[in-house]
Design an enzyme around this catalytic site. Structure first.
Site, PDB file in Angstrom:
ATOM      1  N   LYS A  13       0.832  -1.211   0.000  1.00  0.00           N
ATOM      2  CA  LYS A  13       0.000   0.000   0.000  1.00  0.00           C
ATOM      3  C   LYS A  13       0.867   1.261   0.000  1.00  0.00           C
ATOM      4  CE  LYS A  13      -2.213  -1.112   3.863  1.00  0.00           C
ATOM      5  NZ  LYS A  13      -1.594  -2.410   4.207  1.00  0.00           N
ATOM      6  N   ARG A  89      -9.009   0.483   9.537  1.00  0.00           N
ATOM      7  CA  ARG A  89      -8.603  -0.898   9.790  1.00  0.00           C
ATOM      8  C   ARG A  89      -9.668  -1.670  10.553  1.00  0.00           C
ATOM      9  NH1 ARG A  89      -2.708   0.150   9.310  1.00  0.00           N
ATOM     10  NH2 ARG A  89      -1.570  -1.800   9.426  1.00  0.00           N
ATOM     11  N   ARG A 128      12.151  -6.119   4.465  1.00  0.00           N
ATOM     12  CA  ARG A 128      12.017  -4.666   4.311  1.00  0.00           C
ATOM     13  C   ARG A 128      13.016  -3.913   5.203  1.00  0.00           C
ATOM     14  NH1 ARG A 128       6.179  -1.878   4.806  1.00  0.00           N
ATOM     15  NH2 ARG A 128       6.187  -2.682   6.932  1.00  0.00           N
ATOM     16  N   ARG A 162      11.861  -2.285  10.750  1.00  0.00           N
ATOM     17  CA  ARG A 162      10.815  -1.882  11.689  1.00  0.00           C
ATOM     18  C   ARG A 162      10.658  -2.947  12.766  1.00  0.00           C
ATOM     19  NH1 ARG A 162       5.529   0.028   8.366  1.00  0.00           N
ATOM     20  NH2 ARG A 162       4.549  -1.240   9.964  1.00  0.00           N
ATOM     21  N   ARG A 173       0.133  -9.628  13.195  1.00  0.00           N
ATOM     22  CA  ARG A 173      -0.485  -8.554  12.400  1.00  0.00           C
ATOM     23  C   ARG A 173      -1.434  -9.149  11.364  1.00  0.00           C
ATOM     24  NH1 ARG A 173       4.633  -5.565  10.253  1.00  0.00           N
ATOM     25  NH2 ARG A 173       3.208  -4.177   9.156  1.00  0.00           N
TER      26      ARG A 173
HETATM   27  P1  AMP Z   1       1.364   0.248   9.099  1.00  0.00           P
HETATM   28  O1  AMP Z   1       2.516   1.166   8.954  1.00  0.00           O
HETATM   29  O2  AMP Z   1       0.151   0.701   8.368  1.00  0.00           O
HETATM   30  O3  AMP Z   1       1.726  -1.189   8.802  1.00  0.00           O
HETATM   31  O4  AMP Z   1       0.946   0.273  10.660  1.00  0.00           O
HETATM   32  C1  AMP Z   1       1.846  -0.142  11.669  1.00  0.00           C
HETATM   33  C2  AMP Z   1       1.099  -0.362  12.958  1.00  0.00           C
HETATM   34  O5  AMP Z   1       0.491   0.861  13.391  1.00  0.00           O
HETATM   35  C3  AMP Z   1      -0.047  -1.361  12.903  1.00  0.00           C
HETATM   36  O6  AMP Z   1       0.396  -2.708  13.045  1.00  0.00           O
HETATM   37  C4  AMP Z   1      -0.892  -0.898  14.098  1.00  0.00           C
HETATM   38  O7  AMP Z   1      -0.310  -1.296  15.323  1.00  0.00           O
HETATM   39  C5  AMP Z   1      -0.777   0.622  14.000  1.00  0.00           C
HETATM   40  N1  AMP Z   1      -1.823   1.196  13.125  1.00  0.00           N
HETATM   41  C6  AMP Z   1      -1.649   1.786  11.909  1.00  0.00           C
HETATM   42  N2  AMP Z   1      -2.813   2.194  11.400  1.00  0.00           N
HETATM   43  C7  AMP Z   1      -3.768   1.833  12.300  1.00  0.00           C
HETATM   44  C8  AMP Z   1      -5.174   1.933  12.336  1.00  0.00           C
HETATM   45  N3  AMP Z   1      -5.863   2.494  11.323  1.00  0.00           N
HETATM   46  N4  AMP Z   1      -5.825   1.438  13.427  1.00  0.00           N
HETATM   47  C9  AMP Z   1      -5.165   0.882  14.457  1.00  0.00           C
HETATM   48  N5  AMP Z   1      -3.834   0.729  14.480  1.00  0.00           N
HETATM   49  C10 AMP Z   1      -3.123   1.203  13.419  1.00  0.00           C
END
Ligand code: AMP
Length: 217
Positions: A13, A89, A128, A162, A173
């Site tokens: 994404k 989400r 990554r 990360r 996740r």
């Molecule tokens: P991402 O960078 O989108 O993979 O997000 C990394 C982490 O941030 C996720 O595994 C969640 O712990 C948190 N996170 C990101 N976006 C959301 C969301 N919309 N709702 C809840 N937690 C989020």
């Protein structure tokens, strides 16, 4: 262009969003990035979010919705086009987002759901690496920097993994995604704005498909 990119972690994404942002000047809103910024700043919200993120769990809906509400209120460019990545989400977040966007009269035009196989996700995420200085994203096998350990874009030398890209956290996740996020696909399908695309394709191919679909509608 007013879009949501939906898909499991590792669907690509962020990479597709970066291309769309470059080519169409839309505002890219990634809750993951916003939360990591809060953590870096050491804000109370960042402190609250950190343990959820490190364990691969979702940050509570009310925290994330507030974050998005503030972003929408303070960024005037959003009215001209936006791209949500990693948000919503949960169904609750999807409904919250609809309400906020309704208030500014700019509802979502299309949702692109990037279906991606679990083995591909694992391969992409465990490899990554991200540049600490400029955020450029690499993969140790598929897209390494030209000089090992040095960012092609800014010559930074801290290419880090990360904390939530470790194999055990990725598995959690994915479980969290299946339980909480996948039901949103039905929510958007019922609204008639869902487009399914193949998350196994390269980012450039996906960007072209999205751009073509948006122009045709
Ligand atoms: P991402 O960078 O989108 O993979 O997000 C990394 C982490 O941030 C996720 O595994 C969640 O712990 C948190 N996170 C990101 N976006 C959301 C969301 N919309 N709702 C809840 N937690 C989020």
């Amino acid at each position: 262009m007013r879009l949501v990119l939906l898909g499991p972690p590792g669907a690509g994404k962020g990479s597709v969003a970066a291309l769309l942002k470059k080519n169409f000047s839309v505002v890219h809103i990634s809750t993951g990035d916003l939360l990591r910024d809060e953590i870096k700043e050491g804000s109370p919200l960042g402190k609250e979010a950190k343990s959820y993120i490190d364990n691969g769990n979702l940050v509570p809906d009310e925290v994330v919705i507030k974050l998005i509400e503030n972003k929408i209120k303070t960024d005037d460019q959003i009215k001209n086009g936006y791209l949500f990545d990693g948000f919503p989400r949960t169904k609750n977040q999807a409904k919250g987002l609809d309400e906020i966007l309704e208030k500014i009269g700019k509802p979502i035009e299309a949702v692109f759901y990037m279906e991606t196989a679990a083995d591909l996700i694992l391969m992409r995420l465990t490899g990554r690496r991200i540049c600490r200085d400029c955020g450029a994203v690499y993969h140790i096998h598929r897209h390494p920097p030209k000089k090992e350990g040095v960012c092609d874009q800014c010559s930074g030398t801290d290419l880090y993994q990360r904390s939530d890209d470790k194999e055990e956290t990725i598995k959690n996740r994915l479980d969290v995604y299946l339980e909480n996020t996948l039901p949103i696909v039905d929510y958007y399908e019922a609204k008639g704005i869902l487009n399914k695309i193949d998350g196994g394709l390269e980012s450039e191919e996906l960007e072209a498909i999205i751009a073509k679909t948006c122009h045709a509608s």
